[in-house]
Design an enzyme around this catalytic site. Sequence first.
Site, short mmCIF file in Angstrom:
data_model
loop_
_atom_site.label_atom_id
_atom_site.label_comp_id
_atom_site.label_asym_id
_atom_site.label_seq_id
_atom_site.Cartn_x
_atom_site.Cartn_y
_atom_site.Cartn_z
N LYS A 60 0.90 -1.32 -0.41
CA LYS A 60 0.38 0.06 0.17
C LYS A 60 0.58 1.09 0.48
O LYS A 60 0.49 2.32 -0.88
CB LYS A 60 -0.62 0.01 1.38
N ASN A 61 1.92 0.63 0.37
CA ASN A 61 3.04 2.50 1.04
C ASN A 61 3.27 3.04 -0.52
O ASN A 61 3.35 4.20 -0.64
CB ASN A 61 3.36 2.52 2.11
N LEU B 211 7.62 20.20 6.81
CA LEU B 211 8.62 19.44 5.79
C LEU B 211 7.92 19.07 4.10
O LEU B 211 9.08 19.43 3.78
CB LEU B 211 9.06 18.74 6.01
N ARG C 268 0.75 14.42 12.46
CA ARG C 268 1.94 14.35 11.37
C ARG C 268 1.45 15.47 10.81
O ARG C 268 0.82 15.49 10.04
CB ARG C 268 1.30 12.99 10.69
N PRO C 269 2.55 16.87 10.85
CA PRO C 269 2.49 17.87 10.56
C PRO C 269 3.09 17.88 8.49
O PRO C 269 3.91 16.56 8.48
CB PRO C 269 3.01 19.23 11.33
N VAL C 270 2.48 18.69 8.28
CA VAL C 270 3.07 18.57 7.07
C VAL C 270 4.30 20.30 6.81
O VAL C 270 4.39 20.19 5.54
CB VAL C 270 2.10 19.08 5.74
N ARG D 254 -4.60 9.74 4.62
CA ARG D 254 -2.69 11.11 4.73
C ARG D 254 -2.30 11.02 3.66
O ARG D 254 -1.32 12.34 3.20
CB ARG D 254 -2.01 11.00 5.99
N CYS E 251 -5.20 7.81 9.49
CA CYS E 251 -5.92 8.22 10.86
C CYS E 251 -5.25 8.22 12.08
O CYS E 251 -4.63 9.43 12.24
CB CYS E 251 -5.10 6.68 10.99
N ASP F 48 4.50 1.23 11.75
CA ASP F 48 3.74 -0.09 11.70
C ASP F 48 3.76 -1.08 12.17
O ASP F 48 2.51 -1.75 12.40
CB ASP F 48 3.54 0.36 10.21
N VAL G 204 8.42 7.61 16.82
CA VAL G 204 7.97 8.04 15.89
C VAL G 204 6.72 9.01 15.64
O VAL G 204 6.19 9.96 15.07
CB VAL G 204 7.67 7.04 14.87
N ARG H 160 -8.51 -0.79 5.26
CA ARG H 160 -8.08 0.54 4.50
C ARG H 160 -5.74 0.28 3.79
O ARG H 160 -5.37 1.22 2.61
CB ARG H 160 -7.17 1.81 5.48
#
Length: 423
Positions: free
Chosen positions: A22-23, A126, A122-124, A93, A117, A308, A330, A400
């Site tokens: 998936k990733n 970067l 989990r900021p964006v 996300r 989730c 994960d 993490v 998902r």
Amino acid sequence: MQKFIVNGGTKLKGNVKISGSKNAVLPIAVAAAILGDNISVLHNVPNLTDVKTLSAVLEGLGASITRKNGSLYIEPINRMEFEAPYDLVRQMRASIYVLGPLVAKLGRAKVSFPGGCAIGPRPVDLHIRGLEKLGAQVEVKRGYIYAQAERLIGTEIDLLGQHGPSVGATANVMMAATLADGETVINGAACEPHICDLANFLNAMGANIDGIGTATLKIEGVRQLRGTEHNVISDDIEAGTFMVASAITNGDVYVEGIKPHQVTAVTKKLVASGVQLDWDDNGVRVTTPDKLNAIDVETAPFPGFPTDMQAQFMGLLSLATGTSNITENVHTDRFIHAAELNRMGADIRLEGRKAIISGVSSLSGAPVMASDLRAGAVLVIAGIAAAGETTVSRIYHIDRGYEAIEKKLKALGADIVRVNESV
């Protein structure tokens, strides 16, 4: 909504084939749909909710996507659409991946802040910082990220965040940099297998990326990328989940289609806990002694132990002899499943980023609720190991990231059914 009903006490046995990652497929599909100039074909694509949602996002941008026999046929965007709307992006996300490619290809983008989730912020930042370094003008207002640039310019970018490399930002900036003028150097790049798969796909499209699999990527921009054909790598997290499922049930399962280098950190911890792993060219046989050993686990960016897999190991170590410690480095707020496992008879105590797990002799079935994708997976496999009936609600989280998980578990001997919540 639907739920799983699991009758536990089964030792899983047999062969399970791992689906595509998936990733990996999500950013690869974005690259194919936005950056390519003609059709791409992706093979070994899992049939997941996230893949369907991203396909809808890309179709909304003007791409044409057809699924046939486990493959995606992707014709890139054919009109100047640059907005990824809230109604779709809020569901996952990974939709943020369209930001960089849209700016690189169309010169502008409007992307809603992503959902996904509930495992902490989990900021964006970067992602935004990387695009700004490439010369884009980025503004955040009213829940949307606006970015524009006549032409991105190669530069040197550091993507190390507070907790290490950012996988998402690495993918986003790498995709954008393929069409930038000049050379881009990404320091502190993520090295996960699915990032390597994305880089290899981009190179097959005509990109010029060097340093794949290392923390420093060098990308020489090109004028255009072509469509290509690509086999998506197997899903290392699904493989790890089924390895744990075999171990927690004292089973005997052959996990097919995974390579040792994809799951090195997971296999080290499984062996330390007493699990027997026998590898061959096609996969690994997972068998378990009667007793598991307590161990300590700390999550970290690849090649460290993956966040994960943290939930699945918490379930496994609930049945180990002695006291185990899991430290989550993490993501914040990723211990919600501990309370649900305690409902099943586990003995887990939380102290900030650390979970202290005192092993118990057995788990008992109970009604539990999935709070996120991996939390849902551990509740299912814990239910198979537990005595009695477990009902797992909110399984849309599980859908998902796991393709037909109940069918694969049934084939291994599990007593699991999917029913509507009203049942």
